[in-house]
Design an enzyme around this catalytic site. Structure first.
Site, PDB file in Angstrom:
ATOM      1  N   ASP A  48      -0.334 -10.662  14.435  1.00  0.00           N
ATOM      2  CA  ASP A  48      -0.508  -9.470  14.124  1.00  0.00           C
ATOM      3  C   ASP A  48      -1.110  -9.567  12.830  1.00  0.00           C
ATOM      4  OD1 ASP A  48       1.156  -6.548  14.138  1.00  0.00           O
ATOM      5  OD2 ASP A  48       0.956  -7.336  11.995  1.00  0.00           O
ATOM      6  N   TYR A  53      -5.269  -6.318   5.509  1.00  0.00           N
ATOM      7  CA  TYR A  53      -5.255  -7.607   5.304  1.00  0.00           C
ATOM      8  C   TYR A  53      -6.330  -8.481   4.647  1.00  0.00           C
ATOM      9  CZ  TYR A  53      -0.748  -6.284   7.613  1.00  0.00           C
ATOM     10  OH  TYR A  53       0.529  -5.744   8.511  1.00  0.00           O
ATOM     11  N   LYS A  78      -5.166  -3.451  13.070  1.00  0.00           N
ATOM     12  CA  LYS A  78      -4.676  -2.045  12.743  1.00  0.00           C
ATOM     13  C   LYS A  78      -5.819  -1.213  12.073  1.00  0.00           C
ATOM     14  CE  LYS A  78      -0.070  -3.988  11.930  1.00  0.00           C
ATOM     15  NZ  LYS A  78      -0.640  -5.269  11.047  1.00  0.00           N
ATOM     16  N   HIS A 111      -2.475   2.180  11.672  1.00  0.00           N
ATOM     17  CA  HIS A 111      -1.575   1.447  10.862  1.00  0.00           C
ATOM     18  C   HIS A 111      -0.516   2.521  10.131  1.00  0.00           C
ATOM     19  CE1 HIS A 111      -1.667  -2.167   8.162  1.00  0.00           C
ATOM     20  NE2 HIS A 111      -0.421  -1.725   7.952  1.00  0.00           N
ATOM     21  N   LYS A 234       6.695 -13.346   9.308  1.00  0.00           N
ATOM     22  CA  LYS A 234       5.439 -14.171   8.513  1.00  0.00           C
ATOM     23  C   LYS A 234       5.989 -15.308   7.954  1.00  0.00           C
ATOM     24  CE  LYS A 234       3.491 -14.793   4.483  1.00  0.00           C
ATOM     25  NZ  LYS A 234       4.020 -15.268   3.127  1.00  0.00           N
ATOM     26  N   SER A 235       5.280 -16.523   7.913  1.00  0.00           N
ATOM     27  CA  SER A 235       5.819 -17.497   6.873  1.00  0.00           C
ATOM     28  C   SER A 235       4.302 -18.442   6.771  1.00  0.00           C
ATOM     29  CB  SER A 235       6.858 -18.302   7.395  1.00  0.00           C
ATOM     30  OG  SER A 235       7.161 -19.352   6.612  1.00  0.00           O
ATOM     31  N   VAL A 236       4.187 -18.727   5.652  1.00  0.00           N
ATOM     32  CA  VAL A 236       3.148 -19.900   5.356  1.00  0.00           C
ATOM     33  C   VAL A 236       3.678 -21.334   5.259  1.00  0.00           C
ATOM     34  CG1 VAL A 236       1.341 -18.320   4.541  1.00  0.00           C
ATOM     35  CG2 VAL A 236       3.080 -19.400   2.864  1.00  0.00           C
TER      36      VAL A 236
HETATM   37  N1  LIG Z   1       2.516  -1.974   9.906  1.00  0.00           N
HETATM   38  C1  LIG Z   1       3.004  -2.208   8.763  1.00  0.00           C
HETATM   39  O1  LIG Z   1       2.919  -1.233   7.836  1.00  0.00           O
HETATM   40  C2  LIG Z   1       3.462  -3.414   8.111  1.00  0.00           C
HETATM   41  C3  LIG Z   1       3.220  -4.540   9.003  1.00  0.00           C
HETATM   42  N2  LIG Z   1       3.846  -5.956   8.566  1.00  0.00           N
HETATM   43  C4  LIG Z   1       3.545  -6.970   9.637  1.00  0.00           C
HETATM   44  O2  LIG Z   1       4.857  -7.611   9.613  1.00  0.00           O
HETATM   45  C5  LIG Z   1       4.888  -9.093   9.363  1.00  0.00           C
HETATM   46  C6  LIG Z   1       6.156  -9.441   8.805  1.00  0.00           C
HETATM   47  O3  LIG Z   1       6.672  -8.557   7.724  1.00  0.00           O
HETATM   48  P1  LIG Z   1       6.449  -9.321   6.122  1.00  0.00           P
HETATM   49  O4  LIG Z   1       6.262  -8.327   5.255  1.00  0.00           O
HETATM   50  O5  LIG Z   1       5.642 -10.462   5.963  1.00  0.00           O
HETATM   51  O6  LIG Z   1       7.872  -9.877   6.158  1.00  0.00           O
HETATM   52  P2  LIG Z   1       8.803 -11.073   6.629  1.00  0.00           P
HETATM   53  O7  LIG Z   1      10.221  -9.973   6.947  1.00  0.00           O
HETATM   54  O8  LIG Z   1       8.331 -11.500   7.977  1.00  0.00           O
HETATM   55  O9  LIG Z   1       9.110 -11.893   5.599  1.00  0.00           O
HETATM   56  C7  LIG Z   1       8.346 -12.920   5.219  1.00  0.00           C
HETATM   57  C8  LIG Z   1       9.050 -13.442   3.985  1.00  0.00           C
HETATM   58  O10 LIG Z   1      10.033 -14.399   4.461  1.00  0.00           O
HETATM   59  C9  LIG Z   1       9.763 -15.626   3.995  1.00  0.00           C
HETATM   60  N3  LIG Z   1      10.446 -16.488   5.242  1.00  0.00           N
HETATM   61  C10 LIG Z   1       9.812 -16.568   6.570  1.00  0.00           C
HETATM   62  N4  LIG Z   1      10.657 -17.001   7.346  1.00  0.00           N
HETATM   63  C11 LIG Z   1      11.777 -17.550   6.578  1.00  0.00           C
HETATM   64  C12 LIG Z   1      12.734 -18.405   6.694  1.00  0.00           C
HETATM   65  N5  LIG Z   1      12.878 -18.848   7.996  1.00  0.00           N
HETATM   66  N6  LIG Z   1      13.606 -18.545   5.966  1.00  0.00           N
HETATM   67  C13 LIG Z   1      13.364 -17.949   4.509  1.00  0.00           C
HETATM   68  N7  LIG Z   1      12.409 -17.337   4.288  1.00  0.00           N
HETATM   69  C14 LIG Z   1      11.598 -17.282   5.105  1.00  0.00           C
HETATM   70  C15 LIG Z   1       8.269 -15.900   3.747  1.00  0.00           C
HETATM   71  O11 LIG Z   1       8.105 -16.836   2.959  1.00  0.00           O
HETATM   72  P3  LIG Z   1       6.830 -18.021   2.999  1.00  0.00           P
HETATM   73  O12 LIG Z   1       5.837 -17.431   3.610  1.00  0.00           O
HETATM   74  O13 LIG Z   1       6.603 -18.272   1.750  1.00  0.00           O
HETATM   75  O14 LIG Z   1       7.540 -18.951   4.053  1.00  0.00           O
HETATM   76  C16 LIG Z   1       7.976 -14.567   3.332  1.00  0.00           C
HETATM   77  O15 LIG Z   1       8.091 -14.647   1.903  1.00  0.00           O
HETATM   78  C17 LIG Z   1       3.673  -8.950   8.275  1.00  0.00           C
HETATM   79  O16 LIG Z   1       3.245 -10.252   8.037  1.00  0.00           O
HETATM   80  C18 LIG Z   1       2.626  -8.020   9.187  1.00  0.00           C
HETATM   81  O17 LIG Z   1       1.991  -8.608   9.939  1.00  0.00           O
HETATM   82  C19 LIG Z   1       4.469  -6.020   7.394  1.00  0.00           C
HETATM   83  C20 LIG Z   1       4.598  -4.857   6.612  1.00  0.00           C
HETATM   84  C21 LIG Z   1       3.966  -3.686   6.914  1.00  0.00           C
HETATM   85  O1  LIG Z   2       1.677  -4.831   5.390  1.00  0.00           O
HETATM   86  C1  LIG Z   2       1.212  -3.712   5.860  1.00  0.00           C
HETATM   87  O2  LIG Z   2       0.834  -3.596   7.007  1.00  0.00           O
HETATM   88  C2  LIG Z   2       1.285  -2.288   4.969  1.00  0.00           C
HETATM   89  O3  LIG Z   2       0.828  -1.497   5.382  1.00  0.00           O
HETATM   90  C3  LIG Z   2       1.883  -2.251   3.720  1.00  0.00           C
HETATM   91  O4  LIG Z   2       2.047  -3.736   2.920  1.00  0.00           O
HETATM   92  C4  LIG Z   2       1.512  -1.481   3.030  1.00  0.00           C
HETATM   93  O5  LIG Z   2       0.133  -1.353   2.776  1.00  0.00           O
HETATM   94  C5  LIG Z   2       1.848  -1.279   1.446  1.00  0.00           C
HETATM   95  O6  LIG Z   2       2.974  -1.803   1.313  1.00  0.00           O
HETATM   96  C6  LIG Z   2       1.326  -0.560   0.451  1.00  0.00           C
HETATM   97  O7  LIG Z   2       1.865  -0.915  -0.784  1.00  0.00           O
END
Ligand SMILES: NC(=O)C1=CN([C@@H]2O[C@H](COP(=O)(O)OP(=O)(O)OC[C@H]3O[C@@H](n4cnc5c(N)ncnc54)[C@H](OP(=O)(O)O)[C@@H]3O)[C@@H](O)[C@H]2O)C=CC1
Ligand SMILES: O=C(O)C(=O)[C@@H](O)[C@H](O)C(=O)CO
Length: 277
Positions: A48, A53, A78, A111, A234-236
């Site tokens: 995703d 991004y 998106k 989006h 998400k995780s790196v």
């Molecule tokens: N449509 C939209 O508007 C949006 C879409 N998204 C999508 O959703 C995805 C996921 O959401 P996101 O906001 O990234 O947040 P998440 O809820 O997936 O959390 C990610 C965070 O949690 C940490 N993490 C991941 N796995 C673990 C674990 N097993 N134990 C402890 N900590 C963990 C990561 O750290 P680390 O990476 O350091 O391991 C990172 O800091 C995004 O990457 C994106 O693709 C997100 C926001 C808005």
């Molecule tokens: O991560 C996404 O997909 C988002 O749309 C959000 O992060 C959004 O852009 C946001 O948090 C702006 O502050």
């Protein structure tokens, strides 16, 4: 598609979508190839990303290097808020496809509804025309509230396959999930771990995790899956990337689901879709 051991959900147009994918929000482009490659090696098949991004090229490099057959991948991107409008949407789609190095996309999402510009209905019509053109297998929306969803369905007659919204135990989105069920829209949870903060230290989640000898993140992802959500953590961090995928070998009981169900606080970690964009 062959999604390995990851179960799929059938979208309203018959396309199979993996129920767990890999999110890359806030992964810098130069780090994205490594993270997505790690995820693909671990067994993820759905990625995703988004124009916003800035890491579609990094995703492209990982997909290319992976050797995974195109038909076994499920790639979502998106359309950003400044690309609303019919012609801009078609152009944004072409740009994303080129940056991703693909000749078709699996899922394209609006989006945000960006209600202040009030062009999401016109933008949705453009996505529907892209679907008819065959270069995208499914189209949907993200961050659409019930009123936005009802409006595009009423004005175009086409129901999105997916609505990707913020959803986690602190923001359970019951009303939206009910509407999705009524319309046949798949609920995809963004920030499924509430961004990995306080939620993973919550004592209720911790107690369920202890009972199942699993991590808090695994329990939260399992809760989503049992509610019927698609999740894209998400995780790196390589160990977490693997941990987050290892959620198909156990099940929460009704008591566990009910305990996590009490945690809803209506708490957003991201913007309010009624007032963003
Ligand atoms: N449509 C939209 O508007 C949006 C879409 N998204 C999508 O959703 C995805 C996921 O959401 P996101 O906001 O990234 O947040 P998440 O809820 O997936 O959390 C990610 C965070 O949690 C940490 N993490 C991941 N796995 C673990 C674990 N097993 N134990 C402890 N900590 C963990 C990561 O750290 P680390 O990476 O350091 O391991 C990172 O800091 C995004 O990457 C994106 O693709 C997100 C926001 C808005
Ligand atoms: O991560 C996404 O997909 C988002 O749309 C959000 O992060 C959004 O852009 C946001 O948090 C702006 O502050």
């Amino acid at each position: 598609m062959n999604s390995g051991h990851i179960p799929t959900v059938e979208l309203n147009n018959g396309v199979a979508m993996p129920r767990l994918g890999f999110g890359v929000f806030q992964v810098p482009n130069e780090e994205t190839e490594a993270a997505v490659s790690e995820a693909l090696r671990a067994g993820y098949r759905a990625i995703d990303t988004a124009k916003a991004y800035g890491n579609e090229p990094g995703v492209a490099s990982a997909l290319r290097a992976s050797g995974v057959a195109r038909e076994d991948l499920f790639v979502t991107t998106k359309l950003w808020n400044n690309d609303h409008g019919h012609d801009r949407a078609l152009h944004a789609f072409d740009t994303s496809l080129r940056l991703l190095g693909l000749d078709y996309l699996d899922l394209y999402l609006i989006h945000w509804p960006a209600p202040s510009s009030d062009r999401y209905v016109e933008t949705w019509r453009a996505l529907v025309s892209l679907l008819a053109g065959g270069r995208v297998r499914a189209v949907g929306v993200s961050n659409f509230q019930p009123a936005h969803l009802r409006r595009i369905v009423a004005e175009t007659g086409t129901v999105p396959s997916v609505n990707q919204v913020e959803l986690h135990p602190y923001l359970q989105q019951a009303e939206l999930r009910e509407l999705h069920a009524e319309l046949g829209v798949v609920t995809e949870a963004w920030s499924p771990l509430a961004k990995g903060g306080e939620l993973l230290a919550d004592p209720v989640v911790g107690e369920v995790a202890r009972r199942h000898a699993r991590t808090p993140a695994q329990v939260v992802l399992r809760w989503h899956l049992q509610l019927g959500n698609v999740v894209i953590p998400k995780s790196v961090t390589p160990a977490r990337i693997r941990e987050n995928l290892d959620v198909f070998g156990f099940a929460l009981g009704e008591d566990d689901m009910a305990a996590i169900g009490t945690l809803d606080q209506g708490l957003r970690t991201g913007p309010d879709p009624d007032h963003f964009g």
